[in-house]
Scaffold this motif. Structure first.
Motif, PDB file in Angstrom:
ATOM      1  N   LEU A   1     -44.815 -18.711  33.583  1.00 51.51           N
ATOM      2  CA  LEU A   1     -45.281 -17.513  34.268  1.00 51.51           C
ATOM      3  C   LEU A   1     -46.289 -17.879  35.337  1.00 51.51           C
ATOM      4  O   LEU A   1     -46.955 -18.908  35.271  1.00 51.51           O
ATOM      5  N   ILE A   2     -46.338 -17.021  36.327  1.00 54.89           N
ATOM      6  CA  ILE A   2     -47.289 -17.181  37.423  1.00 54.89           C
ATOM      7  C   ILE A   2     -48.384 -16.147  37.192  1.00 54.89           C
ATOM      8  O   ILE A   2     -48.098 -14.948  37.143  1.00 54.89           O
ATOM      9  N   PRO A   3     -49.631 -16.602  36.990  1.00 57.73           N
ATOM     10  CA  PRO A   3     -50.709 -15.646  36.740  1.00 57.73           C
ATOM     11  C   PRO A   3     -51.151 -14.942  38.020  1.00 57.73           C
ATOM     12  O   PRO A   3     -50.976 -15.461  39.124  1.00 57.73           O
ATOM     13  N   ASN A   4     -51.737 -13.775  37.840  1.00 54.64           N
ATOM     14  CA  ASN A   4     -52.268 -13.005  38.964  1.00 54.64           C
ATOM     15  C   ASN A   4     -53.734 -13.394  39.149  1.00 54.64           C
ATOM     16  O   ASN A   4     -54.631 -12.783  38.567  1.00 54.64           O
ATOM     17  N   VAL A   5     -53.965 -14.413  39.949  1.00 55.43           N
ATOM     18  CA  VAL A   5     -55.315 -14.952  40.138  1.00 55.43           C
ATOM     19  C   VAL A   5     -56.239 -13.902  40.765  1.00 55.43           C
ATOM     20  O   VAL A   5     -57.408 -13.794  40.397  1.00 55.43           O
ATOM     21  N   THR A   6     -55.717 -13.094  41.664  1.00 56.45           N
ATOM     22  CA  THR A   6     -56.540 -12.046  42.281  1.00 56.45           C
ATOM     23  C   THR A   6     -57.028 -11.052  41.236  1.00 56.45           C
ATOM     24  O   THR A   6     -58.196 -10.654  41.243  1.00 56.45           O
ATOM     25  N   ALA A   7     -56.154 -10.636  40.329  1.00 54.82           N
ATOM     26  CA  ALA A   7     -56.549  -9.692  39.272  1.00 54.82           C
ATOM     27  C   ALA A   7     -57.571 -10.320  38.329  1.00 54.82           C
ATOM     28  O   ALA A   7     -58.518  -9.652  37.896  1.00 54.82           O
ATOM     29  N   ILE A   8     -57.409 -11.587  38.011  1.00 52.26           N
ATOM     30  CA  ILE A   8     -58.361 -12.295  37.148  1.00 52.26           C
ATOM     31  C   ILE A   8     -59.731 -12.325  37.826  1.00 52.26           C
ATOM     32  O   ILE A   8     -60.757 -12.007  37.225  1.00 52.26           O
ATOM     33  N   GLU A   9     -59.729 -12.712  39.089  1.00 53.52           N
ATOM     34  CA  GLU A   9     -60.967 -12.778  39.861  1.00 53.52           C
ATOM     35  C   GLU A   9     -61.638 -11.404  39.950  1.00 53.52           C
ATOM     36  O   GLU A   9     -62.847 -11.276  39.755  1.00 53.52           O
ATOM     37  N   GLN A  10     -60.855 -10.365  40.215  1.00 48.31           N
ATOM     38  CA  GLN A  10     -61.408  -9.020  40.340  1.00 48.31           C
ATOM     39  C   GLN A  10     -62.005  -8.533  39.023  1.00 48.31           C
ATOM     40  O   GLN A  10     -63.071  -7.915  39.005  1.00 48.31           O
ATOM     41  N   THR A  11     -61.352  -8.827  37.914  1.00 54.98           N
ATOM     42  CA  THR A  11     -61.876  -8.438  36.603  1.00 54.98           C
ATOM     43  C   THR A  11     -63.211  -9.116  36.333  1.00 54.98           C
ATOM     44  O   THR A  11     -64.150  -8.489  35.843  1.00 54.98           O
TER      45      THR A  11
END
Length: 162
Positions: free
Chosen positions: A143-153
């Protein structure tokens, strides 16, 4: 008389990437997203932090937050053991004061040269909040993680706990 300018669109042949083992699955990230994979080091726990925020560690004279993608996605928090590594990721630039975040991994990554004809989206898996896409690559499920969502959280957590 000038010759007409031609704009040629070059198709990217391959994307140098890393297959990074987590607890129970593997993530796929382009090399440009990963600043460095380092051996686990001492982590300073943060009092009253969410389970996914494992604490901070020192890297290149910077304090970097260590996060658990598994815990972000509602799974059990993996342990930091002798084979664990920290994948230091370049952030997407949502905030200038956060140049890097790190994800706890469960071993050494493998290099992958990903081309368009070797990768395909998987429709049989539902994306969780921090999954960008489930894919098959060279016969492997990843899977490809959503780095932007991780960073935003993480930024949202910092903002609410100032």
């Amino acid at each position: 008389m000038r010759a007409p300018k031609r704009i040629e669109q070059k198709k990217i042949q391959e994307v140098a990437s890393l297959l990074i083992p987590l607890q129970g699955h593997t993530i796929l990230l382009p090399n440009v997203t990963v600043a460095e994979i380092i051996p686990s080091s001492p982590v300073q726990a943060i009092e009253n932090s969410p389970l996914w925020y494992l604490g901070n560690f020192q890297w290149r004279e910077l304090t970097v937050p260590l996060l658990s993608l598994e815990a972000l996605n509602g799974e059990a928090v993996p342990s930091i053991h002798s084979r664990a590594r920290f994948a230091v990721l370049n952030t997407t630039g949502l905030h200038d004061d956060l140049p890097f975040i790190a994800i706890l991994t469960q071993g050494l990554p493998r290099l992958a040269r990903v081309s368009e004809d070797e990768i395909s989206a998987r429709e049989d898996s539902e994306n969780r909040r921090y999954d960008l896409m489930h894919v098959s690559w060279a016969g492997e499920y990843t899977l490809i993680p959503n780095v932007t969502a991780i960073e935003q959280t993480f930024l949202d957590y910092l903002h609410t706990n100032d």
